[in-house]
Design an enzyme around this catalytic site. Structure first.
Site, PDB file in Angstrom:
ATOM      1  N   HIS A   5     -17.947  -1.653 -13.250  1.00 48.93           N
ATOM      2  CA  HIS A   5     -18.671  -1.829 -14.515  1.00 48.93           C
ATOM      3  C   HIS A   5     -19.508  -0.593 -14.835  1.00 48.93           C
ATOM      4  O   HIS A   5     -19.403  -0.003 -15.915  1.00 48.93           O
ATOM      5  CB  HIS A   5     -19.568  -3.070 -14.425  1.00 48.93           C
ATOM      6  CG  HIS A   5     -20.387  -3.325 -15.653  1.00 48.93           C
ATOM      7  ND1 HIS A   5     -20.034  -4.262 -16.597  1.00 48.93           N
ATOM      8  CD2 HIS A   5     -21.548  -2.766 -16.102  1.00 48.93           C
ATOM      9  CE1 HIS A   5     -20.928  -4.263 -17.570  1.00 48.93           C
ATOM     10  NE2 HIS A   5     -21.872  -3.353 -17.291  1.00 48.93           N
ATOM     11  N   GLU A   6     -20.342  -0.203 -13.877  1.00 48.37           N
ATOM     12  CA  GLU A   6     -21.212   0.957 -14.116  1.00 48.37           C
ATOM     13  C   GLU A   6     -20.384   2.233 -14.279  1.00 48.37           C
ATOM     14  O   GLU A   6     -20.756   3.133 -15.029  1.00 48.37           O
ATOM     15  CB  GLU A   6     -22.240   1.115 -12.988  1.00 48.37           C
ATOM     16  CG  GLU A   6     -23.228  -0.041 -12.860  1.00 48.37           C
ATOM     17  CD  GLU A   6     -23.884  -0.457 -14.173  1.00 48.37           C
ATOM     18  OE1 GLU A   6     -24.088   0.412 -15.056  1.00 48.37           O
ATOM     19  OE2 GLU A   6     -24.183  -1.654 -14.348  1.00 48.37           O
TER      20      GLU A   6
ATOM     21  N   HIS B 243     -17.757   6.673 -20.205  1.00 49.29           N
ATOM     22  CA  HIS B 243     -18.165   6.795 -21.610  1.00 49.29           C
ATOM     23  C   HIS B 243     -19.088   8.014 -21.769  1.00 49.29           C
ATOM     24  O   HIS B 243     -19.014   8.745 -22.753  1.00 49.29           O
ATOM     25  CB  HIS B 243     -18.890   5.508 -22.030  1.00 49.29           C
ATOM     26  CG  HIS B 243     -18.873   5.239 -23.500  1.00 49.29           C
ATOM     27  ND1 HIS B 243     -19.463   4.137 -24.060  1.00 49.29           N
ATOM     28  CD2 HIS B 243     -18.355   5.936 -24.536  1.00 49.29           C
ATOM     29  CE1 HIS B 243     -19.298   4.162 -25.371  1.00 49.29           C
ATOM     30  NE2 HIS B 243     -18.624   5.245 -25.685  1.00 49.29           N
TER      31      HIS B 243
ATOM     32  N   HIS C  25     -19.286   2.636 -17.829  1.00 48.80           N
ATOM     33  CA  HIS C  25     -20.340   3.299 -18.620  1.00 48.80           C
ATOM     34  C   HIS C  25     -20.323   4.805 -18.350  1.00 48.80           C
ATOM     35  O   HIS C  25     -20.459   5.622 -19.264  1.00 48.80           O
ATOM     36  CB  HIS C  25     -21.725   2.766 -18.225  1.00 48.80           C
ATOM     37  CG  HIS C  25     -22.068   1.430 -18.792  1.00 48.80           C
ATOM     38  ND1 HIS C  25     -21.940   1.125 -20.131  1.00 48.80           N
ATOM     39  CD2 HIS C  25     -22.581   0.317 -18.205  1.00 48.80           C
ATOM     40  CE1 HIS C  25     -22.347  -0.121 -20.339  1.00 48.80           C
ATOM     41  NE2 HIS C  25     -22.738  -0.633 -19.189  1.00 48.80           N
TER      42      HIS C  25
END
Length: 676
Positions: free
Chosen positions: A467-468, A474, A471
């Site tokens: 999940h992290e 991105h 990010h």
């Protein structure tokens, strides 16, 4: 001696010179950087020529870069490596930064220049990104009081200063309460049910504190296994009550008044600016647009999830009754869920952990990123770190172009807040022919290695890392001209799409085979375990969904109404949870007083974003499932249309450019097993 924060960083890749920075450097650096930023603004105002995009909007965008850099270093340290001294500096610095920010947005002459450009935007022949920047700058002035009369501007300044200090105070209190509690066990029989690795970790903590026996804390790698496996129900209750009472006790760390002050000041600020509530103000710049839309969205999911949640809760309660527990309580939830999962799927978290050694999972997320986005990661030892636990990587593409610096900070410690997050020490932009690349950081709180075992992750920790890292991608793949439109500078209900999308690869055989290997035997994760992971993916999904929805509803209730008549935080919270509550209420516990996402982080009126982005990620991943999870054409399209574009276009336009259509919640409901 020169202040290292004020020199242009001569380190490799111009990374932060952590080893040279002392706490005494911060305040003087901030004072000087604010002065420099004010000079940048003065230069814009003193331009004799007519306002243009370049001499006003672009100049404003690239103003105060030294200040931005120092702020990112300081506030990231305040989250990941804080101390009493740093917290004291933060309380002194925040009002100064707020005042400076107000000085810009409430400057009449500067606003007039920005407005002149905004009014003729259609005649300027700008690129779409430049048009977005003009609109964003103009709105930031309007939404921060540029059109107010002098009296209201003064009120706004006072409110903003108070808010900046209150948010810090909230986080300091939660961290202090987390650090203050320990469960010290000296009798071995109270450890029954706990995995060997958890016991060893607790013994290590006790040793570090010069105590005999075992110490368990409210840090997630200690708290979660204790709640999941400890047979001693009374001790589980003690831990759960301590966790739920954070910043809700009769001591100096109580956050009840802080919460009331925060919501009232936010509401007052919104009404001064002409909005009905803080949520109306926030959601104007979100995909959801209005509180009504958010409520419809949450209610629609609630209608579908609640029947499933009630059935699951009944099943869990009946299962616990066999063990003599007549009324299921919060401190029974994780314990009996794990036991029921074992019975239904013959799957235990402890069975999985040997296949998820931290180093292997890191290698796995790197390999997945390589297969999807042509990225390569090399651990480097030549750049400064703020703590010895931190790992540093140079990120390049497969042709050797430098993409980013990545910091990874995985283990809990006293100066670090709970949870997991991605942040940056430096953004990305293009200027004077150079593409200045970002310095990205992911911060987690995973199980530490012990004397006999490496760090072995639970499956939940594996998905957290992915999940992290979503990010981080991105941030790392950002490729825009302007820093305020780069990377994760997107609408808050869109920012979770890349992170939640990447979690999907954790459930796929093709991805797991790349990295899930037994840490001792090197044996690949067995097929039957992968099948069980997939089968158990929807286990208690109704209850999980209800829990997430309850947090979103609580957030909206705090922020979409006038809070001035609320006198009791706990009572108001209980009313908010009325329609989603499964477990009996605990009088001495309160969620709001430690709900850091909405009272310290940036999620006020935005907690619904996690569910909102789940609709997007399920819809996006359905395309990968149809065409292959490593389909290069689709992954590179996602990279080009979403990951590189940041906030240069409206999120729905970016999504449609990638997917070819608007998303529906069908894929999410199907994945969650909530479709009839």
């Amino acid at each position: 001696m020169a202040n290292p924060l004020l020199k242009s960083f001569s380190t490799t890749f111009a990374t932060a010179p952590f080893s040279k920075i002392k706490n005494t450097h911060f305040k003087p650096a901030f004072i000087e950087a604010i002065k420099l930023a004010k000079e940048d603004i003065e230069n814009i105002l003193n331009t004799k020529t007519v306002p243009t995009f370049e001499n006003t909007i672009e100049a404003l965008e690239f103003s105060g870069q030294t200040l931005d850099r120092i702020s990112s270093i300081f506030f990231n340290l305040n989250s990941a490596e804080t101390s009493d001294e740093i917290q004291k500096i933060a309380q002194e610095i925040s009002p100064m930064l707020t005042e400076f920010s107000n000085d810009i947005t409430l400057n009449k002459k500067l606003f007039k220049r920005v407005q002149l450009i905004y009014d003729i935007i259609d005649d300027l022949n700008l690129t779409p990104e430049q048009e977005t920047l003009v609109t964003k700058k103009y709105k930031s002035f309007i939404r921060n009081g540029a059109n107010l009369n002098e009296s209201d501007k003064l009120k706004l300044r006072k409110i903003d200063t108070k808010l900046s200090k209150l948010k810090l105070k909230f986080g300091e209190n939660v961290l202090a309460e987390t650090n203050d509690f320990e469960l010290h066990i000296t009798d071995k029989k109270n450890l029954k049910g706990l995995p060997e690795s958890t016991i060893e970790a607790a013994q290590m903590v006790a040793k570090q504190k010069n105590k005999k026996g075992w110490i368990f804390t409210l840090d997630f790698p200690s708290y979660i296994p204790f709640m999941t496996y400890a047979n001693n129900r009374a001790l589980r209750k003690k831990m759960a009550l301590a966790f739920g009472a954070k910043a809700f006790q009769n001591n100096k760390f109580n956050n009840q008044q802080v919460v009331l002050d925060l919501v009232n000041l936010r509401h007052q600020r919104a009404t001064i600016l002409g909005y009905k509530s803080h949520a109306h103000f926030v959601l104007e710049e979100r995909m959801a647009e209005t509180p009504t839309n958010v409520r419809h969205f949450l209610d629609d999911l609630l209608i579908k999830a609640k029947p499933a949640a009630l059935k699951e809760f009944e099943k869990l309660s009946n299962f616990a009754k066999k063990d003599g527990v007549n009324k299921l309580q919060k401190w029974d939830s994780a314990y009996y869920s794990e036991k029921l999962k074992k019975e239904l799927f013959n799957l235990e978290e402890e069975q999985l952990k040997p296949y998820f050694k931290l180093e292997n999972v890191i290698e796995g997320v790197f390999t997945v990123s390589n297969k999807l986005y042509n990225l390569e990661f090399e651990e480097i030892y030549s750049i400064d770190k703020y703590h010895e636990d931190v790992k540093t990587y140079k990120v390049t593409d497969t042709t050797g172009n430098f993409i980013a610096i990545l910091y990874a900070d995985f283990f809990p410690r006293k100066g670090k807040r709970n949870g997991a997050w991605m942040t940056s020490f430096k953004g990305q932009w293009k200027k004077n022919g150079e593409n200045s690349r970002p310095h990205i950081s992911i911060v987690c709180n995973f199980t530490k290695p012990t004397e006999t075992k490496p760090s072995l992750l639970t499956f939940n920790e594996v998905t957290t890392l992915f999940h992290e890292f979503g990010h981080a991608l991105h941030g790392m793949l950002a490729n825009t001209v302007y820093p305020s439109l780069s990377g994760t500078n997107v609408y808050w209900d869109f920012v979770e799409l890349p992170s939640q999308l990447l979690e999907n690869w954790c459930y796929e055989k093709e991805a797991l085979n790349l990295f899930a290997k037994h840490y001792e035997s090197k044996e690949q994760i067995p097929m039957e375990l992968i099948a069980k992971i997939k089968k158990a993916a929807n286990f208690l999904e109704g209850m999980q969904t209800l829990r997430q929805l309850s947090f979103g509803i609580l957030d909206m209730n705090w922020h979409s109404k006038n809070p001035s008549k609320i006198k009791n935080v706990k009572e108001y919270e209980s009313l908010s949870f009325k329609n989603t509550q499964l477990f009996p209420d605990v009088k001495n516990n309160c969620m709001s007083t430690s709900f850091s996402h909405i009272f310290q982080g940036g999620y006020s009126s935005g907690y619904y974003s996690y569910k909102w982005a789940e609709v997007l990620d399920a819809d996006a991943f359905a395309l990968f499932l149809e065409n292959g999870i490593f389909n290069k054409e689709i992954s590179l399209k996602f990279k080009e249309e979403i990951l590189t574009k940041g906030g240069t276009k409206k999120p729905m336009d970016l999504y449609i450019n990638f997917r070819g259509k608007k998303p529906t919640n069908k894929a999410l409901l199907k994945r969650a097993g909530l479709l009839n």
